[in-house]
Design a protein around this motif. Structure first.
Motif, short mmCIF file in Angstrom:
data_model
loop_
_atom_site.label_atom_id
_atom_site.label_comp_id
_atom_site.label_asym_id
_atom_site.label_seq_id
_atom_site.Cartn_x
_atom_site.Cartn_y
_atom_site.Cartn_z
N ASP A 18 0.83 -1.20 0.00
CA ASP A 18 0.00 0.00 0.00
C ASP A 18 0.87 1.26 0.00
O ASP A 18 0.56 2.23 -0.72
CB ASP A 18 -0.94 -0.01 1.21
CG ASP A 18 -2.00 1.07 1.13
OD1 ASP A 18 -2.68 1.15 0.08
OD2 ASP A 18 -2.15 1.83 2.10
N LYS A 22 0.81 4.04 -3.00
CA LYS A 22 0.51 5.45 -2.72
C LYS A 22 1.66 6.35 -3.17
O LYS A 22 1.43 7.43 -3.72
CB LYS A 22 0.23 5.65 -1.23
CG LYS A 22 -1.13 5.13 -0.82
CD LYS A 22 -1.36 5.33 0.68
CE LYS A 22 -2.72 4.78 1.08
NZ LYS A 22 -2.95 4.93 2.53
N LYS A 25 1.53 6.61 -6.99
CA LYS A 25 0.42 7.45 -7.45
C LYS A 25 0.71 8.93 -7.23
O LYS A 25 0.38 9.76 -8.07
CB LYS A 25 -0.88 7.05 -6.76
CG LYS A 25 -1.43 5.74 -7.28
CD LYS A 25 -2.80 5.45 -6.71
CE LYS A 25 -3.38 4.25 -7.37
NZ LYS A 25 -4.70 4.47 -7.88
N ARG A 26 1.34 9.26 -6.10
CA ARG A 26 1.67 10.65 -5.81
C ARG A 26 2.67 11.18 -6.84
O ARG A 26 2.47 12.24 -7.44
CB ARG A 26 2.26 10.78 -4.40
CG ARG A 26 2.67 12.20 -4.04
CD ARG A 26 3.36 12.28 -2.68
NE ARG A 26 4.41 11.31 -2.47
CZ ARG A 26 5.65 11.42 -2.97
NH1 ARG A 26 5.98 12.46 -3.69
NH2 ARG A 26 6.55 10.49 -2.72
#
Length: 100
Positions: A18, A22, A25-26
Motif C-alpha cells: 500500500d 501510494k 500514485k503521488r
C-alpha cells in the motif's frame, strides 16, 4: 535503470504494498506528461516511477529485485553467450541416453 527503485519512489525497503502504491500514485500525479507536456524532467521522473512501480508492485519481481538488485531481470537465466548451447547439448545427450 541504475537508480534504486525504493529511492525513486521515496519508500523504505520494508515498505508495504500500500505504501508503494501510494508513493507511485503521488509521483505519477505530480509528474504526469499530460499535466506537464513541455517538462522533460517531469516526463523522466514519471518514467522512472512507473518502472519502479512495475517491479516493486509485483511480489515476484520485487523478491528478485531485493535479492539481485539491478541485475534482477537476469536472475535465473544462464550466464554467458553460449550457456544455452551447452545446455542444449547436454539435453541432446540425455535424450540419447549418453552422458558427457
Amino acid at each position: 535503470m541504475a537508480n534504486d527503485y525504493y529511492k525513486v519512489l521515496g519508500v523504505a525497503r520494508g515498505a508495504t504494498d500500500d505504501e508503494i502504491r501510494k508513493a507511485y500514485k503521488r509521483i505519477a500525479r505530480e509528474n504526469h506528461p499530460d499535466l506537464h507536456p513541455d517538462d522533460k524532467a517531469a516526463a523522466e521522473r514519471f518514467k522512472e516511477a512507473t518502472e519502479a512501480y512495475e517491479v516493486l508492485g509485483d511480489a515476484e519481481k520485487r523478491k528478485q529485485y531485493d535479492q539481485f538488485g539491478s541485475a534482477w531481470k537476469h536472475a535465473g537465466r544462464p550466464a554467458g553467450r553460449f550457456a544455452a548451447v551447452g545446455s542444449q547439448a547436454a539435453a541432446s545427450r540425455a535424450a540419447a541416453g549418453r552422458s558427457t
